[in-house]
Enzyme design. Structure first.
Site, PDB file in Angstrom:
ATOM      1  N   SER A 160     -29.953 -10.084  15.916  1.00  0.00           N
ATOM      2  CA  SER A 160     -31.117  -9.510  16.480  1.00  0.00           C
ATOM      3  C   SER A 160     -33.319 -10.768  16.218  1.00  0.00           C
ATOM      4  CB  SER A 160     -31.975  -8.552  15.109  1.00  0.00           C
ATOM      5  OG  SER A 160     -33.150  -8.101  15.313  1.00  0.00           O
ATOM      6  N   TYR A 214     -36.829 -10.222  20.619  1.00  0.00           N
ATOM      7  CA  TYR A 214     -38.266  -8.616  20.819  1.00  0.00           C
ATOM      8  C   TYR A 214     -39.355  -9.523  20.867  1.00  0.00           C
ATOM      9  CZ  TYR A 214     -36.445  -5.099  17.950  1.00  0.00           C
ATOM     10  OH  TYR A 214     -35.619  -3.769  17.413  1.00  0.00           O
ATOM     11  N   THR A 236     -34.946  -6.116  24.471  1.00  0.00           N
ATOM     12  CA  THR A 236     -35.432  -4.403  23.820  1.00  0.00           C
ATOM     13  C   THR A 236     -36.318  -3.566  24.253  1.00  0.00           C
ATOM     14  OG1 THR A 236     -33.499  -5.084  21.860  1.00  0.00           O
ATOM     15  CG2 THR A 236     -34.882  -2.707  21.498  1.00  0.00           C
ATOM     16  N   LYS A 295     -31.960  -3.607  26.809  1.00  0.00           N
ATOM     17  CA  LYS A 295     -31.420  -2.622  26.320  1.00  0.00           C
ATOM     18  C   LYS A 295     -32.600  -1.719  25.846  1.00  0.00           C
ATOM     19  CE  LYS A 295     -29.663  -2.951  21.254  1.00  0.00           C
ATOM     20  NZ  LYS A 295     -30.347  -2.092  20.352  1.00  0.00           N
ATOM     21  N   HIS A 331     -31.065   2.985  19.800  1.00  0.00           N
ATOM     22  CA  HIS A 331     -31.541   2.265  19.348  1.00  0.00           C
ATOM     23  C   HIS A 331     -30.551   2.913  17.946  1.00  0.00           C
ATOM     24  CE1 HIS A 331     -34.254  -0.643  18.602  1.00  0.00           C
ATOM     25  NE2 HIS A 331     -34.152  -0.389  17.447  1.00  0.00           N
TER      26      HIS A 331
HETATM   27  C1  FMN Z   1     -30.868  -0.923  10.445  1.00  0.00           C
HETATM   28  C2  FMN Z   1     -30.364  -1.315  11.789  1.00  0.00           C
HETATM   29  C3  FMN Z   1     -31.067  -2.258  12.731  1.00  0.00           C
HETATM   30  C4  FMN Z   1     -31.782  -2.065  14.073  1.00  0.00           C
HETATM   31  N1  FMN Z   1     -32.376  -3.816  14.037  1.00  0.00           N
HETATM   32  C5  FMN Z   1     -32.256  -3.793  15.292  1.00  0.00           C
HETATM   33  C6  FMN Z   1     -32.928  -5.109  16.535  1.00  0.00           C
HETATM   34  O1  FMN Z   1     -33.328  -5.596  15.654  1.00  0.00           O
HETATM   35  N2  FMN Z   1     -32.975  -5.243  17.681  1.00  0.00           N
HETATM   36  C7  FMN Z   1     -32.258  -4.306  17.886  1.00  0.00           C
HETATM   37  O2  FMN Z   1     -32.346  -4.491  19.063  1.00  0.00           O
HETATM   38  N3  FMN Z   1     -31.701  -3.445  17.827  1.00  0.00           N
HETATM   39  C8  FMN Z   1     -31.552  -2.627  16.166  1.00  0.00           C
HETATM   40  N4  FMN Z   1     -30.978  -2.021  16.195  1.00  0.00           N
HETATM   41  C9  FMN Z   1     -30.297  -0.743  16.952  1.00  0.00           C
HETATM   42  C10 FMN Z   1     -28.811  -1.859  17.213  1.00  0.00           C
HETATM   43  O3  FMN Z   1     -28.834  -2.426  18.181  1.00  0.00           O
HETATM   44  C11 FMN Z   1     -27.970  -0.143  18.374  1.00  0.00           C
HETATM   45  O4  FMN Z   1     -28.883  -0.540  18.903  1.00  0.00           O
HETATM   46  C12 FMN Z   1     -27.662   1.571  17.742  1.00  0.00           C
HETATM   47  O5  FMN Z   1     -27.815   0.568  15.229  1.00  0.00           O
HETATM   48  C13 FMN Z   1     -26.270   1.618  18.101  1.00  0.00           C
HETATM   49  O6  FMN Z   1     -26.236   2.530  17.373  1.00  0.00           O
HETATM   50  P1  FMN Z   1     -25.283   3.193  15.888  1.00  0.00           P
HETATM   51  O7  FMN Z   1     -25.784   2.326  14.415  1.00  0.00           O
HETATM   52  O8  FMN Z   1     -24.866   4.341  15.783  1.00  0.00           O
HETATM   53  O9  FMN Z   1     -23.872   2.129  16.418  1.00  0.00           O
HETATM   54  C14 FMN Z   1     -30.942  -1.814  14.631  1.00  0.00           C
HETATM   55  C15 FMN Z   1     -30.133  -0.554  14.213  1.00  0.00           C
HETATM   56  C16 FMN Z   1     -29.782  -0.380  12.626  1.00  0.00           C
HETATM   57  C17 FMN Z   1     -29.290   0.608  11.967  1.00  0.00           C
END
Ligand code: FMN
Length: 353
Positions: free
Chosen positions: A116, A139, A165, A228, A252
């Protein structure tokens, strides 16, 4: 906690869901709220898992499944499983070595680790875990110069793809975070400058990004572009027209627009719109090997997991994340055998009802 104690804890774990309670006991309340939360009523977050639960799998019998091969390629690179680690911010909340730990597990297992922008460890430190399929999630910041520098660093450090993203023009309304905010997110070495030392990281998101900006982004490096956060088939087609090599169907993890469709429910529309012109991946609610075969049968080339590996990291450190991978691999192989699918290519749409 020493690695040996972690190991004792994780051997008792039989499925990914079991990491959450252990993680919760180890995380600060604010960190748990940040990892676990979704936006508004958390409807989409629940729907992501419920959408898998609604689907039924149709086994095909008397197929030779004595040798099952769960490997595939993602953007031309061989991966051991069709499962990657989704980009997730602030892994320092779960472990002192933060992103380095799951990145190392992924590299050793031959899985994609997506770092990330809002990681607590640098692009370079994570690359130093050794060779492996590794991507960087971007981002775009309001200060475009900083994003340009970040992309160049990721390319120089050998990352294999740039994951843009696009579902985060702003931050979702996340009540758990409002009630229990993270007061110290730690350092964010991939955003450049010192802008992040004060204020929420959501303030760094740039709401002005448009489709036309993808040409600029692609021009910054030779890295293939993964878009994404697509749910709308028309957006999927636009992404392909703007040069996306792959798309991640994602809401997300239910953290952005609540009542957006479950990822699995949006998958087929996107797969049809893309029509083989780009790879399509899915994340959101993947918790079981049976979920993986379902998404692949409906047209995803691979899936990503988010919260499960964060919880595994908090609960068991490196041993926890390794156990998370081991469980998913066992479940996936068992599901392929029982479905009568010796390869991932045999996971066709008619396997899902
Ligand atoms: C704590 C947390 C932080 C996240 N941070 C980012 C991020 O920095 N960039 C991003 O594209 N997605 C981020 N996401 C989304 C994840 O990439 C992903 O889409 C999502 O966690 C998938 O769902 P799941 O948690 O049910 O497996 C984050 C998700 C969580 C839970």
């Amino acid at each position: 906690m020493p690695a040996s104690e972690y190991a004792v804890v994780v051997t008792a774990i039989a499925n990914l869901g079991e990491f959450e309670a252990l993680a919760r006991a180890r995380l600060s309340p604010a960190a748990y709220a940040y990892y676990a939360g979704g936006s508004w009523n958390e409807q989409t977050m629940r729907d992501n898992e419920a959408a898998f639960a609604r689907r039924r799998l149709l086994p095909r019998v008397l197929v030779d499944v004595s040798a099952v091969d769960p490997s595939t390629t993602m953007l031309g690179q061989r991966v051991a499983l069709p499962i990657g680690f989704a980009p997730a911010a602030l892994q320092g909340l779960a472990h002192r070595d933060a992103e380095v730990v799951p990145a190392r597990v992924a590299a050793r297992a031959g899985l994609v680790y997506c770092l990330s922008t809002f990681a607590n460890r640098s692009i370079e430190d994570v690359a130093a875990v050794g060779p492996g399929p590794r991507w960087f999630q971007l981002y775009v910041q309001a200060d475009r110069g900083r994003s340009e520098e970040t992309v160049r660093r990721a390319a120089a450090a050998g990352y294999g793809a740039l994951v843009l993203t696009v579902d985060s023009a702003g931050a979702g309304y996340r009540e758990r975070e409002l009630r229990d905010p993270i007061l110290d997110p730690g350092s964010l070495p991939n955003v450049g400058g010192h802008a992040t030392e004060h204020g929420p990281i959501g303030a760094l998101l740039d709401g002005s990004l448009r489709w036309d900006d993808l040409a600029w982004l692609r021009g910054l490096s030779n890295l293939p572009l993964v878009v994404k956060g697509i749910l709308d088939p028309l957006d999927a087609a636009r992404a392909v027209e703007h040069g996306a090599a792959a798309i991640v169907v994602s809401n997300h993890g239910g953290r952005q627009l609540d009542r957006a469709p479950a990822s699995l429910d949006a998958l087929e529309g996107v797969v049809d719109a893309v029509a083989g012109r780009a790879e399509v991946y899915l994340d959101g609610g993947v918790r079981r090997g049976t979920d993986v075969v379902t998404a692949l049968a409906l047209g995803a080339r691979a899936v990503f997991i988010g919260r499960p590996y964060l919880y595994a990291l908090a609960a068991g450190g490196q041993a926890g994340v390794a156990r998370c991978v081991e469980i998913l691999e066992s479940e996936l192989r068992a599901a392929m055998i029982l479905l009568g699918a010796p390869t991932l290519a045999a996971l066709t749409r008619d396997r899902v009802a």
